[in-house]
Design a protein around this motif. Structure first.
Motif, PDB file in Angstrom:
ATOM      1  N   VAL A  39       0.836  -1.204   0.000  1.00  0.00           N
ATOM      2  CA  VAL A  39       0.000   0.000   0.000  1.00  0.00           C
ATOM      3  C   VAL A  39       0.865   1.247   0.000  1.00  0.00           C
ATOM      4  O   VAL A  39       0.624   2.209  -0.750  1.00  0.00           O
ATOM      5  N   PHE A  40       1.902   1.256   0.798  1.00  0.00           N
ATOM      6  CA  PHE A  40       2.765   2.431   0.875  1.00  0.00           C
ATOM      7  C   PHE A  40       3.667   2.547  -0.360  1.00  0.00           C
ATOM      8  O   PHE A  40       4.024   3.662  -0.761  1.00  0.00           O
ATOM      9  N   GLN A  41       4.010   1.423  -0.964  1.00  0.00           N
ATOM     10  CA  GLN A  41       4.789   1.493  -2.195  1.00  0.00           C
ATOM     11  C   GLN A  41       3.964   2.097  -3.317  1.00  0.00           C
ATOM     12  O   GLN A  41       4.460   2.916  -4.103  1.00  0.00           O
ATOM     13  N   GLU A  42       2.679   1.724  -3.354  1.00  0.00           N
ATOM     14  CA  GLU A  42       1.788   2.312  -4.359  1.00  0.00           C
ATOM     15  C   GLU A  42       1.593   3.796  -4.100  1.00  0.00           C
ATOM     16  O   GLU A  42       1.567   4.606  -5.046  1.00  0.00           O
ATOM     17  N   LEU A  43       1.455   4.173  -2.817  1.00  0.00           N
ATOM     18  CA  LEU A  43       1.322   5.591  -2.464  1.00  0.00           C
ATOM     19  C   LEU A  43       2.575   6.359  -2.856  1.00  0.00           C
ATOM     20  O   LEU A  43       2.502   7.499  -3.349  1.00  0.00           O
ATOM     21  N   LEU A  44       3.720   5.746  -2.684  1.00  0.00           N
ATOM     22  CA  LEU A  44       4.979   6.397  -3.033  1.00  0.00           C
ATOM     23  C   LEU A  44       5.125   6.560  -4.540  1.00  0.00           C
ATOM     24  O   LEU A  44       5.582   7.613  -5.027  1.00  0.00           O
ATOM     25  N   ASN A  45       4.694   5.540  -5.297  1.00  0.00           N
ATOM     26  CA  ASN A  45       4.815   5.608  -6.761  1.00  0.00           C
ATOM     27  C   ASN A  45       3.874   6.649  -7.358  1.00  0.00           C
ATOM     28  O   ASN A  45       4.228   7.351  -8.304  1.00  0.00           O
ATOM     29  N   SER A  46       2.676   6.761  -6.798  1.00  0.00           N
ATOM     30  CA  SER A  46       1.682   7.680  -7.356  1.00  0.00           C
ATOM     31  C   SER A  46       1.907   9.114  -6.915  1.00  0.00           C
ATOM     32  O   SER A  46       1.324  10.041  -7.500  1.00  0.00           O
ATOM     33  N   ASN A  47       2.713   9.332  -5.877  1.00  0.00           N
ATOM     34  CA  ASN A  47       2.957  10.694  -5.377  1.00  0.00           C
ATOM     35  C   ASN A  47       4.458  10.898  -5.173  1.00  0.00           C
ATOM     36  O   ASN A  47       4.900  11.387  -4.133  1.00  0.00           O
ATOM     37  N   SER A  48       5.223  10.522  -6.154  1.00  0.00           N
ATOM     38  CA  SER A  48       6.682  10.598  -6.027  1.00  0.00           C
ATOM     39  C   SER A  48       7.178  12.023  -5.886  1.00  0.00           C
ATOM     40  O   SER A  48       8.237  12.262  -5.300  1.00  0.00           O
ATOM     41  N   THR A  49       6.434  13.002  -6.391  1.00  0.00           N
ATOM     42  CA  THR A  49       6.871  14.397  -6.311  1.00  0.00           C
ATOM     43  C   THR A  49       6.681  14.975  -4.910  1.00  0.00           C
ATOM     44  O   THR A  49       7.313  15.973  -4.555  1.00  0.00           O
ATOM     45  N   ASP A  50       5.789  14.365  -4.109  1.00  0.00           N
ATOM     46  CA  ASP A  50       5.516  14.870  -2.764  1.00  0.00           C
ATOM     47  C   ASP A  50       6.482  14.305  -1.724  1.00  0.00           C
ATOM     48  O   ASP A  50       6.593  14.859  -0.627  1.00  0.00           O
ATOM     49  N   PHE A  51       7.138  13.187  -2.032  1.00  0.00           N
ATOM     50  CA  PHE A  51       8.047  12.555  -1.089  1.00  0.00           C
ATOM     51  C   PHE A  51       9.506  12.776  -1.504  1.00  0.00           C
ATOM     52  O   PHE A  51       9.801  12.936  -2.695  1.00  0.00           O
ATOM     53  N   LEU A  52      10.378  12.786  -0.525  1.00  0.00           N
ATOM     54  CA  LEU A  52      11.800  12.881  -0.825  1.00  0.00           C
ATOM     55  C   LEU A  52      12.258  11.633  -1.575  1.00  0.00           C
ATOM     56  O   LEU A  52      11.699  10.537  -1.389  1.00  0.00           O
ATOM     57  N   PRO A  53      13.272  11.767  -2.401  1.00  0.00           N
ATOM     58  CA  PRO A  53      13.736  10.599  -3.182  1.00  0.00           C
ATOM     59  C   PRO A  53      14.212   9.444  -2.299  1.00  0.00           C
ATOM     60  O   PRO A  53      14.181   8.287  -2.737  1.00  0.00           O
ATOM     61  N   SER A  54      14.644   9.756  -1.082  1.00  0.00           N
ATOM     62  CA  SER A  54      15.165   8.691  -0.221  1.00  0.00           C
ATOM     63  C   SER A  54      14.081   7.935   0.529  1.00  0.00           C
ATOM     64  O   SER A  54      14.378   6.956   1.216  1.00  0.00           O
ATOM     65  N   ARG A  55      12.821   8.355   0.427  1.00  0.00           N
ATOM     66  CA  ARG A  55      11.746   7.674   1.134  1.00  0.00           C
ATOM     67  C   ARG A  55      11.514   6.290   0.540  1.00  0.00           C
ATOM     68  O   ARG A  55      11.583   6.105  -0.673  1.00  0.00           O
ATOM     69  N   THR A  56      11.252   5.338   1.442  1.00  0.00           N
ATOM     70  CA  THR A  56      10.928   3.979   1.012  1.00  0.00           C
ATOM     71  C   THR A  56       9.586   3.587   1.606  1.00  0.00           C
ATOM     72  O   THR A  56       9.053   4.265   2.506  1.00  0.00           O
ATOM     73  N   ALA A  57       9.044   2.498   1.092  1.00  0.00           N
ATOM     74  CA  ALA A  57       7.764   2.030   1.615  1.00  0.00           C
ATOM     75  C   ALA A  57       7.872   1.684   3.094  1.00  0.00           C
ATOM     76  O   ALA A  57       6.950   1.926   3.886  1.00  0.00           O
ATOM     77  N   LYS A  58       9.015   1.160   3.491  1.00  0.00           N
ATOM     78  CA  LYS A  58       9.220   0.801   4.889  1.00  0.00           C
ATOM     79  C   LYS A  58       9.256   2.030   5.785  1.00  0.00           C
ATOM     80  O   LYS A  58       8.676   2.044   6.876  1.00  0.00           O
ATOM     81  N   SER A  59       9.944   3.103   5.335  1.00  0.00           N
ATOM     82  CA  SER A  59      10.006   4.329   6.146  1.00  0.00           C
ATOM     83  C   SER A  59       8.631   4.998   6.220  1.00  0.00           C
ATOM     84  O   SER A  59       8.269   5.544   7.263  1.00  0.00           O
ATOM     85  N   LEU A  60       7.864   4.936   5.123  1.00  0.00           N
ATOM     86  CA  LEU A  60       6.505   5.499   5.151  1.00  0.00           C
ATOM     87  C   LEU A  60       5.629   4.724   6.119  1.00  0.00           C
ATOM     88  O   LEU A  60       4.839   5.306   6.872  1.00  0.00           O
ATOM     89  N   HIS A  61       5.766   3.415   6.127  1.00  0.00           N
ATOM     90  CA  HIS A  61       4.970   2.596   7.027  1.00  0.00           C
ATOM     91  C   HIS A  61       5.308   2.895   8.490  1.00  0.00           C
ATOM     92  O   HIS A  61       4.425   3.026   9.344  1.00  0.00           O
ATOM     93  N   ALA A  62       6.606   3.044   8.794  1.00  0.00           N
ATOM     94  CA  ALA A  62       7.028   3.331  10.166  1.00  0.00           C
ATOM     95  C   ALA A  62       6.503   4.674  10.642  1.00  0.00           C
ATOM     96  O   ALA A  62       6.020   4.810  11.789  1.00  0.00           O
ATOM     97  N   HIS A  63       6.552   5.685   9.782  1.00  0.00           N
ATOM     98  CA  HIS A  63       6.060   7.005  10.186  1.00  0.00           C
ATOM     99  C   HIS A  63       4.539   7.008  10.309  1.00  0.00           C
ATOM    100  O   HIS A  63       3.989   7.679  11.194  1.00  0.00           O
ATOM    101  N   TRP A  64       3.861   6.259   9.460  1.00  0.00           N
ATOM    102  CA  TRP A  64       2.400   6.172   9.562  1.00  0.00           C
ATOM    103  C   TRP A  64       1.990   5.533  10.885  1.00  0.00           C
ATOM    104  O   TRP A  64       1.027   5.962  11.525  1.00  0.00           O
ATOM    105  N   LEU A  65       2.744   4.527  11.347  1.00  0.00           N
ATOM    106  CA  LEU A  65       2.454   3.902  12.637  1.00  0.00           C
ATOM    107  C   LEU A  65       2.647   4.889  13.791  1.00  0.00           C
ATOM    108  O   LEU A  65       1.884   4.892  14.764  1.00  0.00           O
ATOM    109  N   LEU A  66       3.690   5.739  13.679  1.00  0.00           N
ATOM    110  CA  LEU A  66       3.882   6.761  14.710  1.00  0.00           C
ATOM    111  C   LEU A  66       2.736   7.764  14.729  1.00  0.00           C
ATOM    112  O   LEU A  66       2.247   8.155  15.800  1.00  0.00           O
TER     113      LEU A  66
END
Length: 272
Positions: A39-66
C-alpha cells in the motif's frame, strides 16, 4: 550537499523529518485499516513528487504507525480523558481530598516522637556536612592547583602547609586530629600522616594587643622555629614562623593589615 558522497547524501535524506505534504499523503491511509508495504509502495509511486527521493515504503509505514500511535491521522479524534474515580495526576488526587475527613494528628505521641527523632537526625547530618566543607575545599584546591589569596578581610592568619591552607578567622582555634567523637578547627590529617598527633594537639590564640600565642596540649612537642614547645607551655608566633608537628611542617602567616587595625582599636579603647 551535492558535493557529498551519494551514500552520505542518501543517509542524510533518509533521516530528514517528514514535511506537511508528506504527512498529508500518509493521512490518506485510514487508521482502522491494516496496510502492508504494498500500500505504501503504491502511495509512493503515485505521489513521487511529494516525497523525498530517499523515502521507502518501509520508512513510510514506520512514520504512519507513529502518526497513528499519537492520534495524528485525520480520521482519528482525541477522546477526552475519563474522570470518574480514575486518578491520572497529583492535581486530580488533591481535588478529591476532603479536608474534613483528615484526622487530627496533634495528639499522636508516637508520630510526634518519630518526627522529633527524624528532625534531630537531619540536623546532625547537616552539621556533619557543614564541617566537611573545608575538607572538600582543601581537596579541590590541591587537585586544581588554584588557591585563593592568603588573606581577606576576615582572615586573621593562615597556617600554610605543603598541601593545604588553614584559615584562622576567629581569635582562638584548636589544632589536632579530627575523629568521630572529636572535632577540631584545624584537622592536621589533611596535610599528611597524623597518627602520631594528638586529637587535641594545641590551641592558637590572638590576644587583644595583636600577638599570637600557641599552647601545646598534646603529648608530642611542637617545634616553633626549631625550638621545642612541650606539653602545657606556650610560645609567641611571629609572621613567617615555622610550626612543626610530628612530620608536618607549616608556615604561620599573619594578616598584618587586619592585626594593625585590631591593635589600633585596642590602643584607642585603652586610652579612653
Amino acid at each position: 550537499m551535492r558535493q557529498l558522497h551519494p551514500d552520505v547524501y542518501a543517509s542524510i535524506q533518509a533521516k530528514a523529518l517528514f514535511g506537511t505534504a508528506e504527512e498529508r499523503m500518509l493521512g490518506s491511509v485510514l487508521s482502522n485499516s491494516q496496510p502492508n508495504l504494498d500500500v505504501f509502495q503504491e502511495l509512493l509511486n503515485s505521489n513521487s513528487t511529494d516525497f523525498l527521493p530517499s523515502r521507502t515504503a518501509k520508512s513510510l509505514h514506520a512514520h504512519w504507525l507513529l502518526m497513528k500511535q499519537y492520534h495524528l491521522l485525520p480520521d482519528q479524534s482525541v477522546q477526552p480523558m475519563p474522570r470518574g474515580d480514575l486518578v491520572h495526576n497529583f492535581s486530580d488526587a488533591e481535588d478529591m481530598i476532603d479536608d474534613s475527613e483528615l484526622k487530627d494528628s496533634q495528639g499522636d505521641a508516637a508520630l510526634e516522637a518519630e518526627l522529633t527523632v527524624a528532625d534531630r537526625r537531619s540536623k546532625k547530618e547537616i552539621r556533619n556536612l557543614e564541617q566537611e566543607i573545608p575538607k572538600w575545599q582543601v581537596l579541590v584546591d590541591s587537585v586544581t592547583g588554584i588557591s585563593p589569596p592568603d588573606f581577606d578581610n576576615q582572615t586573621l592568619a593562615v597556617l600554610r602547609g605543603r598541601l593545604v591552607r588553614y584559615l584562622m578567622r576567629s581569635r582562638e582555634i584548636t589544632l589536632g586530629r579530627a575523629a568521630k567523637d572529636n572535632s577540631v578547627d584545624v584537622d592536621l590529617s589533611l596535610e599528611g600522616p597524623s597518627w602520631k598527633i594528638s586529637r587535641r594537639q594545641g590551641v592558637i590564640k590572638l590576644r587583644n594587643n595583636g600577638d599570637f600565642f600557641i599552647l601545646n596540649e598534646g603529648k608530642r612537642p611542637i617545634y616553633i622555629d626549631g625550638k621545642p614547645l612541650l606539653l602545657g607551655n606556650k610560645f609567641k608566633l611571629n609572621n613567617n614562623s615555622v610550626v612543626e608537628i610530628s612530620c608536618l611542617r607549616f608556615i604561620f602567616l599573619i594578616n598584618q593589615d587586619l592585626i594593625n587595625v585590631i591593635r589600633a582599636e585596642a590602643a584607642r579603647v585603652g586610652t579612653t
